[in-house]
Design a protein around this motif. Structure first.
Motif, PDB file in Angstrom:
ATOM      1  N   PRO A  97       3.520   0.592   0.421  1.00 23.13           N
ATOM      2  CA  PRO A  97       4.140   1.860   0.031  1.00 23.13           C
ATOM      3  C   PRO A  97       5.498   1.658  -0.649  1.00 23.13           C
ATOM      4  N   HIS A  98       5.962   2.698  -1.341  1.00 22.39           N
ATOM      5  CA  HIS A  98       7.320   2.683  -1.884  1.00 22.39           C
ATOM      6  C   HIS A  98       8.348   2.678  -0.757  1.00 22.39           C
ATOM      7  N   SER A  99       8.165   3.559   0.196  1.00 23.56           N
ATOM      8  CA  SER A  99       9.174   3.779   1.228  1.00 23.56           C
ATOM      9  C   SER A  99       9.149   2.694   2.295  1.00 23.56           C
ATOM     10  N   PRO A 100      10.302   2.174   2.681  1.00 25.10           N
ATOM     11  CA  PRO A 100      10.353   1.221   3.794  1.00 25.10           C
ATOM     12  C   PRO A 100      10.065   1.876   5.140  1.00 25.10           C
ATOM     13  N   LEU A 101       9.927   3.214   5.162  1.00 25.13           N
ATOM     14  CA  LEU A 101       9.632   3.908   6.408  1.00 25.13           C
ATOM     15  C   LEU A 101       8.150   4.271   6.528  1.00 25.13           C
ATOM     16  N   VAL A 102       7.372   3.937   5.517  1.00 21.76           N
ATOM     17  CA  VAL A 102       5.912   4.019   5.588  1.00 21.76           C
ATOM     18  C   VAL A 102       5.400   2.592   5.760  1.00 21.76           C
ATOM     19  N   PRO A 103       4.517   2.338   6.699  1.00 21.39           N
ATOM     20  CA  PRO A 103       4.104   0.958   6.978  1.00 21.39           C
ATOM     21  C   PRO A 103       3.126   0.403   5.950  1.00 21.39           C
ATOM     22  N   PRO A 210      -8.263   8.224   8.166  1.00 17.58           N
ATOM     23  CA  PRO A 210      -7.473   9.134   9.005  1.00 17.58           C
ATOM     24  C   PRO A 210      -6.182   8.511   9.512  1.00 17.58           C
ATOM     25  N   ILE A 211      -6.230   7.219   9.837  1.00 13.95           N
ATOM     26  CA  ILE A 211      -5.032   6.561  10.361  1.00 13.95           C
ATOM     27  C   ILE A 211      -3.961   6.461   9.277  1.00 13.95           C
ATOM     28  N   TYR A 212      -4.311   5.928   8.106  1.00 12.94           N
ATOM     29  CA  TYR A 212      -3.248   5.671   7.131  1.00 12.94           C
ATOM     30  C   TYR A 212      -2.761   6.940   6.449  1.00 12.94           C
ATOM     31  N   THR A 213      -3.652   7.891   6.193  1.00 14.11           N
ATOM     32  CA  THR A 213      -3.171   9.138   5.593  1.00 14.11           C
ATOM     33  C   THR A 213      -2.234   9.877   6.549  1.00 14.11           C
ATOM     34  N   GLN A 217       1.502  10.967   5.257  1.00 15.05           N
ATOM     35  CA  GLN A 217       1.989  12.344   5.332  1.00 15.05           C
ATOM     36  C   GLN A 217       3.203  12.473   6.240  1.00 15.05           C
ATOM     37  N   LYS A 218       3.209  11.770   7.359  1.00 19.91           N
ATOM     38  CA  LYS A 218       4.278  11.903   8.347  1.00 19.91           C
ATOM     39  C   LYS A 218       5.599  11.306   7.863  1.00 19.91           C
ATOM     40  N   ASN A 219       5.549  10.156   7.183  1.00 20.98           N
ATOM     41  CA  ASN A 219       6.765   9.387   6.904  1.00 20.98           C
ATOM     42  C   ASN A 219       7.202   9.392   5.440  1.00 20.98           C
TER      43      ASN A 219
END
Length: 299
Positions: A97-103, A210-213, A217-219
């Motif tokens: 991901p772009h964001s360091p807060l998305v795993p 379901p897990i990664y989406t 969405q959350k982070n």
């Protein structure tokens, strides 16, 4: 009910389609680019790459079905000396991901058979957060435990331990992330057992989207700055080290003359290495390093 290799292969092609649709829909911007490829020795695959999305910087969802004479290295790994042909099919995924807060996430589900009649399943899912968040880690492992428990009460504990041991960067003495589940060489003893193992592999494969989406969405909108981006580049460097030094799938692909671009699609678009990096005491970076160890009971 017996399942032949074509039934299993068809499930994997459908799984690739469903996961790609879910990732595109959740990202909201990027679309997959598909490369169809053939392997000179037999078989081929569909490599799908997604880049420069709203959430996903680079990712791949790969399907392959390859066959031919097993290499000496492959036969040696299986403790076999006589020649044999192989057939291998599966889906492999890595998302950066772009964001360091998305795993970062990885999944692989696969089936392998030899012309001798032997066959087995393998696979798993593991999560590599740049920053380990206890709540997210707990939720992730709860989803995997629920999936495993539908098939066998011992699966989660056994395959979590296997993941901790497998996704371990030995030269760093740290885990790649928070683990997940990993299994290999699940050999059926009869047709009913093969059907049961296939159902479990399907469960793991179907749990990915379901897990990664959920994490996308959350982070996706959590704020971050330059410090977090620099840390992300260092953690990506660790990801590269594991995949190039320790990952058996990478080695198998190169040994069997697989498609290099597909094999190395797991590499992040950018990574960094800093000599003898030491995080600030008490920082989130130091806290994450303390949690990159085996045997943490998240659920």
């Amino acid at each position: 009910m017996a399942f032949d290799k074509q039934t299993i292969t068809d499930f994997f092609t459908g799984l690739q389609d469903r996961i790609c649709r879910a990732l595109e829909e959740t990202d909201g911007k990027a679309r997959f680019h598909e490369d169809l490829w053939e392997r000179a020795e037999g078989g081929g695959g569909r490599t799908r790459i997604i880049q420069n999305g709203d959430v996903i910087e680079k990712g791949g969802v790969l399907f392959s079905a390859v066959h031919g004479p097993a290499s000496e290295a492959t036969l040696k790994q299986m403790n076999r000396s006589e020649p044999a042909d192989f057939y291998a099919t599966g889906v492999s995924i890595v998302i950066h991901p772009h964001s360091p807060l998305v795993p970062i996430i990885h999944m692989n589900v696969r089936y392998f058979e030899l012309s001798t009649g032997e066959c087995w399943f393998g696979g798993g899912i593991d999560l590599t957060p740049h920053y380990v968040d206890d709540e997210d880690a707990r939720w992730f492992h709860e989803q995997l435990k629920t999936a495993c428990d539908r098939h066998h009460p011992d699966y989660y504990a056994k395959f979590k331990t296997w993941a901790d041991d497998y996704f371990f960067i030995r030269h760093r003495a740290e885990t790649r992330g928070i683990g997940g589940v990993f299994f290999d060489y699940l050999r059926p003893i009869d047709d009913d057992h093969k059907a049961a193992l296939f159902a479990f592999v399907q469960e793991i494969g179907n749990s990915f989207a379901p897990i990664y989406t959920y994490f996308m969405q959350k982070n996706r909108d959590l704020p971050f700055g330059e410090t977090e981006k620099k840390w992300q580049m260092l953690r990506r460097g660790r990801y590269v080290e594991f995949n190039l030094v320790w990952d058996r799938g990478t080695k198998f692909g190169l040994e069997t003359n697989g498609r290099t671009e597909s094999i190395l699609m797991s590499m992040p678009p950018q990574a960094n290495w800093v000599y003898d990096y030491q995080p600030q005491p008490g920082s989130r970076e130091e806290e994450t390093l303390h949690k990159l160890k085996k045997g943490i009971n998240w659920v």
